[in-house]
Design an enzyme around this catalytic site. Structure first.
Site, PDB file in Angstrom:
ATOM      1  N   ARG A   9      54.247  99.297  32.382  1.00  0.00           N
ATOM      2  CA  ARG A   9      53.146  98.655  32.810  1.00  0.00           C
ATOM      3  C   ARG A   9      51.995 100.408  32.941  1.00  0.00           C
ATOM      4  NH1 ARG A   9      54.401  95.229  37.379  1.00  0.00           N
ATOM      5  NH2 ARG A   9      52.577  94.292  37.152  1.00  0.00           N
ATOM      6  N   CYS A  10      52.117 101.162  32.705  1.00  0.00           N
ATOM      7  CA  CYS A  10      51.034 101.820  32.973  1.00  0.00           C
ATOM      8  C   CYS A  10      50.841 102.547  31.762  1.00  0.00           C
ATOM      9  CB  CYS A  10      52.005 103.381  33.407  1.00  0.00           C
ATOM     10  SG  CYS A  10      51.114 104.966  34.074  1.00  0.00           S
ATOM     11  N   SER A  11      49.142 102.227  31.374  1.00  0.00           N
ATOM     12  CA  SER A  11      48.413 102.769  30.282  1.00  0.00           C
ATOM     13  C   SER A  11      48.747 104.099  30.454  1.00  0.00           C
ATOM     14  CB  SER A  11      46.802 103.178  31.114  1.00  0.00           C
ATOM     15  OG  SER A  11      46.248 103.631  31.990  1.00  0.00           O
TER      16      SER A  11
END
Length: 114
Positions: A9-11
């Site tokens: 979920r972390c870019s």
């Protein structure tokens, strides 16, 4: 052997994984939010990263304040907090040949492979 502590979920984590794969590096992916690192693993990471527990923490997360953590918290308190709340662990972390680096910016991880 290469491992990435990854949060899909972390870019920055996604960018780091993509960068590794574009450089023909295919790491083992550790979804650390689901497969929480033990205290011992966190201590090993600190040595590999050459950072303090505070430097490994995401201090702007709400849970940091909710747990009553602050600049005066002990290293043991920080390790326990990261073990119990892996969301507090900075990400992504790439480990290669017993050295590690936090992928911020993602390009920084490539120094592990030179």
């Amino acid at each position: 052997m290469t491992t990435i502590y990854h949060n899909p979920r972390c870019s920055k984590s996604r960018q780091t994984l993509q960068l590794l794969e574009e450089n023909d590096i295919h790491p083992d992916i550790r979804l650390y939010l689901q497969d929480t690192p033990s205290i011992e693993e966190l201590q090993t990471l600190l040595v590999q990263l050459q950072v303090s527990p505070l430097e490994l923490m995401r201090t702007k997360e709400d849970i940091y304040k909710e747990l009553g953590l602050n600049k005066e918290s002990s290293d043991e308190e920080r390790l326990q907090a990261m073990h119990g709340n892996p969301k507090l662990i900075e990400r992504p972390i790439v480990i290669h040949n017993d050295k590690a680096i936090i992928g911020r910016p993602p390009e920084g991880v490539l120094v592990l492979f030179k």
